[in-house]
Motif scaffolding. Sequence first.
Motif, PDB file in Angstrom:
ATOM      1  N   PRO A   1     -34.688 -20.980  15.859  1.00  0.00           N
ATOM      2  CA  PRO A   1     -33.389 -20.297  15.614  1.00  0.00           C
ATOM      3  C   PRO A   1     -32.278 -21.041  14.841  1.00  0.00           C
ATOM      4  O   PRO A   1     -32.103 -22.256  14.956  1.00  0.00           O
TER       5      PRO A   1
ATOM      6  N   TRP B   1     -32.714  -3.772  16.554  1.00  0.00           N
ATOM      7  CA  TRP B   1     -34.130  -3.854  16.213  1.00  0.00           C
ATOM      8  C   TRP B   1     -34.812  -2.443  15.744  1.00  0.00           C
ATOM      9  O   TRP B   1     -33.801  -1.528  16.332  1.00  0.00           O
TER      10      TRP B   1
ATOM     11  N   THR C   1     -30.380  -4.875  10.052  1.00  0.00           N
ATOM     12  CA  THR C   1     -30.515  -5.438  11.208  1.00  0.00           C
ATOM     13  C   THR C   1     -29.207  -6.369  11.579  1.00  0.00           C
ATOM     14  O   THR C   1     -29.306  -6.756  12.787  1.00  0.00           O
ATOM     15  N   SER C   2     -28.486  -6.630  10.726  1.00  0.00           N
ATOM     16  CA  SER C   2     -27.320  -7.334  10.999  1.00  0.00           C
ATOM     17  C   SER C   2     -26.203  -7.412  10.128  1.00  0.00           C
ATOM     18  O   SER C   2     -26.204  -6.521   9.368  1.00  0.00           O
TER      19      SER C   2
ATOM     20  N   ASP D   1     -26.787  -7.513  16.176  1.00  0.00           N
ATOM     21  CA  ASP D   1     -28.332  -7.398  15.851  1.00  0.00           C
ATOM     22  C   ASP D   1     -28.719  -5.903  16.421  1.00  0.00           C
ATOM     23  O   ASP D   1     -28.666  -5.339  17.282  1.00  0.00           O
TER      24      ASP D   1
ATOM     25  N   LEU E   1     -33.989 -12.992  23.917  1.00  0.00           N
ATOM     26  CA  LEU E   1     -35.107 -13.118  23.515  1.00  0.00           C
ATOM     27  C   LEU E   1     -36.371 -13.318  24.539  1.00  0.00           C
ATOM     28  O   LEU E   1     -37.476 -12.535  24.265  1.00  0.00           O
TER      29      LEU E   1
ATOM     30  N   PRO F   1     -28.704 -15.359  23.454  1.00  0.00           N
ATOM     31  CA  PRO F   1     -29.917 -15.293  22.742  1.00  0.00           C
ATOM     32  C   PRO F   1     -31.057 -15.711  23.421  1.00  0.00           C
ATOM     33  O   PRO F   1     -32.223 -15.183  23.374  1.00  0.00           O
TER      34      PRO F   1
ATOM     35  N   GLN G   1     -27.919  -9.958  21.969  1.00  0.00           N
ATOM     36  CA  GLN G   1     -27.391 -10.762  21.192  1.00  0.00           C
ATOM     37  C   GLN G   1     -28.461 -11.949  20.962  1.00  0.00           C
ATOM     38  O   GLN G   1     -28.754 -12.638  21.472  1.00  0.00           O
ATOM     39  N   GLY G   2     -29.489 -11.530  19.898  1.00  0.00           N
ATOM     40  CA  GLY G   2     -30.340 -12.489  19.283  1.00  0.00           C
ATOM     41  C   GLY G   2     -29.898 -13.802  18.657  1.00  0.00           C
ATOM     42  O   GLY G   2     -30.130 -14.743  18.818  1.00  0.00           O
ATOM     43  N   GLN G   3     -29.241 -13.396  17.551  1.00  0.00           N
ATOM     44  CA  GLN G   3     -28.427 -14.211  16.539  1.00  0.00           C
ATOM     45  C   GLN G   3     -26.973 -13.791  16.655  1.00  0.00           C
ATOM     46  O   GLN G   3     -26.068 -14.574  17.106  1.00  0.00           O
ATOM     47  N   THR G   4     -26.651 -12.652  16.143  1.00  0.00           N
ATOM     48  CA  THR G   4     -25.339 -12.144  16.078  1.00  0.00           C
ATOM     49  C   THR G   4     -24.980 -11.185  17.085  1.00  0.00           C
ATOM     50  O   THR G   4     -25.888 -10.629  17.628  1.00  0.00           O
TER      51      THR G   4
ATOM     52  N   ALA H   1     -32.683 -12.142  14.340  1.00  0.00           N
ATOM     53  CA  ALA H   1     -32.988 -12.678  15.927  1.00  0.00           C
ATOM     54  C   ALA H   1     -34.236 -13.288  15.945  1.00  0.00           C
ATOM     55  O   ALA H   1     -34.281 -13.961  16.999  1.00  0.00           O
TER      56      ALA H   1
END
Length: 317
Positions: free
Chosen positions: A214, A191, A97-98, A189, A228, A224, A183-186, A205
């Motif tokens: 987060p 899914w 996932t990342s 990312d 999200l 994010p 981009q949820g975190q990086t 994410a």
Amino acid sequence: MTSYTVDRKVPWPVPIWDADTVRLIAQDLGAGAYAVVADTADAQTTQGIPQATSGGFVVGANGVFVIESMMTPALARQVLDLVAATTDAPIRYVGVTSDHGDHFFGNYLMPEQARIVQHQNAFHAIEASGIEPRKQAQIGWFDLGKGIEDVRYRPADLLVPPGGQLSVNLGGGKFVEVLDLGQGQTPGDLWYHDPQAKVLWAGNAFICEKPAIPWLLDGVAKTPARALREIFDRIPEGTRIVPGHGRVTDKEGMRFFVEYTEQLVDRVSKAVSDGMSLEDTRKAVPMREFDAGYPLFEWLHFDINIPCAYREAQQSD
Ligand SMILES: [Zn+2]
């Protein structure tokens, strides 16, 4: 700032979770989909106790798609054992996932014939940094002697480009969709979605349900928050969500995480447009209604997330 170099003091003892004591279990989600979670996840996720990486696998007529190769050799082998205990079908794909080591370090222990799937941005980030600084960073969070030292780099084979998606046919009507949902975190990312079993794997994410918030370590908060919200609004009722670290949940279980991120951005942006300093913003945006028992709240909210949203809002002014 890159996500693998964090020099701030985390107010939680290292290791954040102890890879030596993690026992992974497979949770049958029906129609050939399985979550892989720590056996403590059910009891501890809602207490805010950091959990090992969650992942899973999807079994089709012609093969298996594994999600997350995990952080250490021992954890990767636990995943292999769980798959072998469930099906004789070969592992044909491994999706991560990342670019975070606790999600992909186990790549090198996955079967040779398996194709590794990753976001193009995550792949390039790892290639640019090399594996060693990432191993050192993970050791900083998760300690020496857990097997991280032994990790060897195995690069991904199939790269999903920004905004892209890939649909993998496992045979017998079983498909896995690999999705860049923003981009949820990086910036790398991905899914994973099993449309038949209605299961969505989120990675970091979405770390886990309440009380977690987060970790905005990549210097962005707006993207994010927007990603999200869009993901949340699109998730159909009845979807099970396997988060990055914790027990399986559903759409409702994601609400707290989404609303925190959104409100953080709104309130900090307003503070910046009112001309507040960072220090005043910390005082003006305590967001105590989201301080629901996560032991990392003080550190993350005040030392990571507010400064992240503040600097971003300043730049866009
Ligand atoms: Zn993680």
